[in-house]
Write a protein that holds these residues in place. Structure first.
Motif, PDB file in Angstrom:
ATOM      1  N   UNK A   1      -2.628   2.297   1.237  1.00 43.65           N
ATOM      2  CA  UNK A   1      -2.125   3.076   0.108  1.00 43.65           C
ATOM      3  C   UNK A   1      -0.814   3.782   0.389  1.00 43.65           C
ATOM      4  N   UNK A   2       0.076   3.130   1.147  1.00 39.08           N
ATOM      5  CA  UNK A   2       1.324   3.789   1.553  1.00 39.08           C
ATOM      6  C   UNK A   2       2.552   2.999   1.110  1.00 39.08           C
ATOM      7  N   UNK A   3       2.448   2.254   0.022  1.00 43.74           N
ATOM      8  CA  UNK A   3       3.584   1.466  -0.452  1.00 43.74           C
ATOM      9  C   UNK A   3       4.793   2.365  -0.740  1.00 43.74           C
ATOM     10  N   UNK A   4       4.546   3.571  -1.211  1.00 43.51           N
ATOM     11  CA  UNK A   4       5.640   4.481  -1.546  1.00 43.51           C
ATOM     12  C   UNK A   4       6.375   5.010  -0.314  1.00 43.51           C
TER      13      UNK A   4
ATOM     14  N   UNK B   1      -0.136   5.209   8.560  1.00 43.91           N
ATOM     15  CA  UNK B   1       0.835   4.175   8.953  1.00 43.91           C
ATOM     16  C   UNK B   1       0.385   3.462  10.223  1.00 43.91           C
ATOM     17  N   UNK B   2      -0.114   4.228  11.195  1.00 42.24           N
ATOM     18  CA  UNK B   2      -0.597   3.603  12.427  1.00 42.24           C
ATOM     19  C   UNK B   2      -1.797   2.701  12.148  1.00 42.24           C
ATOM     20  N   UNK B   3      -2.668   3.148  11.262  1.00 43.04           N
ATOM     21  CA  UNK B   3      -3.804   2.310  10.885  1.00 43.04           C
ATOM     22  C   UNK B   3      -3.308   1.029  10.218  1.00 43.04           C
ATOM     23  N   UNK B   4      -2.312   1.150   9.342  1.00 47.46           N
ATOM     24  CA  UNK B   4      -1.753  -0.037   8.689  1.00 47.46           C
ATOM     25  C   UNK B   4      -1.164  -1.001   9.715  1.00 47.46           C
TER      26      UNK B   4
END
Length: 285
Positions: free
Chosen positions: A155-158, A175-178
């Motif tokens: 959920x960090x597209x922005x 972000x690290x998880x992504x």
């Protein structure tokens, strides 16, 4: 699963019987008769007969500080070699894999992560694709798809073009998880991913882990300090005490008043309505 006496205040806590999964439970990753120590310790930090992460399930490792949770997770990931015994992934000892080969099968998010503050979120997440590329290979369509999928799940597209150094602690953790999700592995290990995060980001991180497990059938092993999170999000719980497995099984079987007293030295009320609810009352001794 063993039965536990509910009233911890009226009986001296005794260790629960240790169990291994039944034959019906297929393990994606398991440790067999491992001892793990450090040069600075005389005795093993972890000494367990058997630890299993059931395939396609979320397993939480819980226990007080110093119980061996992080050491066990690092051993399961192949970062630490046990002094004896073996950790087995897909039928082979994790220590027999090359680093890239292992990273294509197993992702690890440790407690300490560092990156240049000027790198963008998207660039950092692309680093998760390194196991799938040769030295001189450029980014492929599979790389782009994996990164987009990881960003969407987190959920960090922005935040794609944001410098990592400008993120809050909770945003950085997502972000690290992504980045680890972009590795696109069947097994994911996370060491205290919600520590030091506010409640909103704690729940966001756990929601991402649960979504990944449900949508892509990823096997997850996660070290958690919060027992209530383990009760809510995990399919199985491994409770550790003094480097050994105290009990193993579904949260409703493992997270009892007796265990909370014996392992965590906490008097608590445990209820089921129908979800498990843990209400701490006071510290023991």
């Amino acid at each position: 699963m063993v039965e536990h006496t509910a009233d911890a205040s009226t009986a001296e806590p005794q260790p629960a019987a240790r169990e291994v999964p039944s034959e019906e439970v297929r393990s994606a990753l398991h440790a067999d008769a491992i001892e793990v120590g450090y040069p600075t310790t005389d005795e093993p930090v972890v000494d367990v007969g058997r630890v299993d992460l059931p395939e396609g399930e979320i397993t939480a490792l819980v226990g007080p500080n110093g119980s061996g949770k992080s050491t066990l997770l690092r051993t399961l990931s192949g970062q630490l070699a046990p002094d004896s015994g073996a950790v087995v992934l897909d039928g082979s000892d994790v220590q027999s894999y090359g680093s890239k080969e292992l990273a294509r099968k197993l992702g690890l998010l440790s407690q300490e992560n560092e990156s240049p503050g000027s790198i963008t979120v998207e660039e950092l997440i692309y680093h998760g694709r390194y196991p799938h590329r040769g030295v001189f290979e450029g980014r492929t369509e599979a790389d782009h798809a994996a990164v987009d999928r990881a960003i969407g799940l987190a959920g960090i597209d922005h935040l794609r073009e944001t410098a990592v150094g400008n993120l809050s602690g909770g945003q950085k953790q997502l972000v690290w998880i992504a980045m680890v999700l972009a590795q696109d592995t069947d097994v994911l290990l996370l060491d205290e991913p919600t520590t030091f995060l506010d409640l909103r980001h704690q729940l966001r991180v756990m929601d991402v882990i649960q979504t990944l497990n449900e949508q892509r059938d990823v096997t997850v092993g996660v070290v958690l300090h919060d027992i209530s999170q383990a009760a809510r999000f995990a399919d199985y719980v491994i409770a550790l005490k003094d480097g050994d497995v105290y009990d193993w099984g579904p949260p409703t079987d493992v997270l009892t008043e007796r265990l909370l007293a014996d392992v965590f030295s906490v008097e608590a009320a445990v209820s089921y309505d129908p979800e498990i609810r843990i209400t701490p009352k006071r510290a023991l001794d």
